[in-house]
Design a protein around this motif. Structure first.
Motif, short mmCIF file in Angstrom:
data_model
loop_
_atom_site.label_atom_id
_atom_site.label_comp_id
_atom_site.label_asym_id
_atom_site.label_seq_id
_atom_site.Cartn_x
_atom_site.Cartn_y
_atom_site.Cartn_z
N PRO A 63 6.92 9.46 -7.69
CA PRO A 63 7.70 8.18 -8.79
C PRO A 63 8.51 7.35 -7.83
O PRO A 63 8.44 6.00 -8.03
CB PRO A 63 8.36 9.09 -9.56
CG PRO A 63 7.57 10.44 -9.95
CD PRO A 63 6.85 10.56 -8.44
N LYS A 64 9.24 8.03 -6.85
CA LYS A 64 10.05 7.12 -6.09
C LYS A 64 9.22 6.43 -5.20
O LYS A 64 9.80 5.03 -4.99
CB LYS A 64 10.97 8.12 -4.98
CG LYS A 64 11.86 7.21 -4.11
CD LYS A 64 12.92 6.49 -4.96
CE LYS A 64 13.89 6.03 -4.19
NZ LYS A 64 14.96 5.36 -4.99
N ALA A 65 8.20 6.77 -4.41
CA ALA A 65 7.11 5.80 -3.71
C ALA A 65 6.61 4.72 -4.52
O ALA A 65 6.73 3.57 -4.31
CB ALA A 65 6.05 6.60 -3.21
N VAL A 84 4.04 1.93 2.32
CA VAL A 84 5.04 3.02 1.76
C VAL A 84 4.40 4.35 1.71
O VAL A 84 3.00 4.65 1.49
CB VAL A 84 5.59 2.87 0.33
CG1 VAL A 84 6.31 4.10 -0.34
CG2 VAL A 84 5.94 1.51 0.12
N SER A 85 4.95 5.44 2.63
CA SER A 85 4.34 6.57 2.49
C SER A 85 4.91 7.74 1.77
O SER A 85 6.28 7.58 1.71
CB SER A 85 4.07 7.17 4.06
OG SER A 85 5.36 7.30 4.61
N ALA A 86 4.38 8.80 1.22
CA ALA A 86 4.91 9.78 0.44
C ALA A 86 4.29 11.09 0.81
O ALA A 86 3.14 11.54 0.60
CB ALA A 86 4.56 9.59 -1.08
N ALA A 134 0.82 -1.19 0.04
CA ALA A 134 -0.05 0.06 -0.10
C ALA A 134 0.88 1.39 0.03
O ALA A 134 1.87 1.36 0.56
CB ALA A 134 -1.01 0.07 1.14
N ILE A 135 0.54 2.30 -0.81
CA ILE A 135 0.89 3.67 -0.78
C ILE A 135 0.27 4.71 -0.24
O ILE A 135 -1.17 4.50 -0.60
CB ILE A 135 1.36 4.03 -2.21
CG1 ILE A 135 2.68 3.19 -2.68
CG2 ILE A 135 1.87 5.58 -2.31
CD1 ILE A 135 3.17 3.46 -4.24
N ILE A 136 0.45 5.51 0.65
CA ILE A 136 -0.62 6.60 1.23
C ILE A 136 0.19 7.79 0.98
O ILE A 136 1.44 7.93 1.38
CB ILE A 136 -1.06 6.14 2.69
CG1 ILE A 136 -1.77 7.36 3.03
CG2 ILE A 136 0.56 6.27 3.48
CD1 ILE A 136 -2.54 6.91 4.52
N VAL A 164 8.27 2.02 4.74
CA VAL A 164 9.30 2.97 4.25
C VAL A 164 8.68 4.08 4.10
O VAL A 164 7.58 4.50 3.18
CB VAL A 164 9.49 2.54 2.74
CG1 VAL A 164 10.57 3.33 1.97
CG2 VAL A 164 10.17 1.06 2.77
N SER A 165 9.13 5.37 4.61
CA SER A 165 8.63 6.78 4.80
C SER A 165 9.22 7.41 3.98
O SER A 165 10.53 7.43 4.05
CB SER A 165 8.45 7.02 6.11
OG SER A 165 9.75 7.12 6.94
N ILE A 166 8.71 8.20 2.93
CA ILE A 166 9.52 8.99 2.01
C ILE A 166 8.89 10.43 2.21
O ILE A 166 7.73 10.51 2.20
CB ILE A 166 9.38 8.54 0.55
CG1 ILE A 166 9.90 6.95 0.44
CG2 ILE A 166 10.32 9.28 -0.51
CD1 ILE A 166 9.43 6.25 -0.95
#
Length: 275
Positions: A203-205, A114-116, A64-66, A134-136
């Motif tokens: 894009p990185k996320a 993964v957070s963006a 999941a990306i948030i 993974v926090s970005i």
């Protein structure tokens, strides 16, 4: 576009499926007062507390990306919600349960998250942002734990993860003083996994999420489970901080905090403390 199954009942969170089992979660800004930043009102707060269980049970999702919609990641709690928590015991206890479920939901979700984060990152959204596996953050992101500015203890995710990520000295400095942390500084002190220019954030996320989605799912999920035992061991610290936070919502300082935010002035808290 309607949310995919089994997420049709979500209205404050917009979700989209991508290749390799990547699920995108967008905290919408349209329900907020200024339409520019995602704000945790009654419904958004509830949805953030339940989404992780649904993701855990979703066989089509591997990662999941948030991220937030509009000018930032998240703007913190809606003042209407905060006022209701101060005024109504039933609302306060309901939101306490949701806050607990949000933290443990991210920790116990078997799928990597993964957070963006861009712009302001505050409140319930920040819980998911910093507890993500993974926090970005964009270099110009502004990470703020705003509890003490509001007049309540730093509950939510603060006590469970900030000291582990950036050390006790930095955690106390930022949490007690309610200081903003730039994305660049957050990476330097270990509060986030990495930073990039804002244009490269999503894009990185998605790149990181794609790599996680195409790796060994059992190995990645079991590694997350083992590492998160550090957070589970800190569970009593979190439970105490959350209880103290919500005790504060029944006190006088939070009312001054709400008024000062609405009036856009510095708070004038009573210097006499009952503690």
């Amino acid at each position: 576009m309607a949310n995919p199954a089994p997420y049709q009942h979500y209205t404050s969170l917009a979700l989209a499926r991508h290749e390799h089992g990547v699920l995108e979660i967008i905290m919408g800004a349209s329900q907020s007062a200024n339409k520019k930043l995602s704000t945790a009102d009654h419904n958004m707060h509830r949805e953030l507390s339940t989404i992780w269980t649904d993701i855990d049970r979703d066989p089509e999702t591997r990662v999941a990306i948030i991220h937030g919609e509009g000018k930032g990641f998240s703007a913190g709690g809606d003042l209407g919600l905060v006022q209701d928590m101060a005024d109504d015991f039933n609302v306060r206890t309901r939101v306490w349960r949701e806050a607990r479920d949000l933290v443990y939901g991210v920790i116990n979700c078997s799928k990597p998250v993964v957070s963006a984060m861009h712009g302001p990152a505050v409140g319930a959204g920040l819980v998911a942002g910093l507890l993500a596996d993974v926090s970005i953050a964009a270099r110009n992101a502004r990470i703020i734990d705003g509890h003490t500015r509001l007049g309540v203890a730093a509950g939510d995710h603060a006590a469970i993860v900030w000291p582990l990520l950036c050390g006790m000295a930095k955690a106390k400095y930022y949490l007690l003083l309610c200081e903003a942390v730039s994305g660049e500084e957050a990476e330097r002190i270990g509060l986030v996994s990495l930073t990039v220019d804002e244009a490269d954030l999503l894009p990185k996320a998605f790149e990181v999420a794609g790599r996680l989605a195409q790796g060994s799912q059992s190995a990645i999920r079991w590694t997350k489970y083992a590492l998160n035992n550090w957070l589970r061991m800190a569970g009593p610290n979190f439970d105490t901080s959350l209880a103290l936070e919500f005790m504060g919502f029944a006190g006088p300082d939070v009312r001054e905090g709400i008024d000062s935010l609405r009036q856009r002035r510095a708070p004038g808290f009573d210097p006499r403390s009952p503690f």
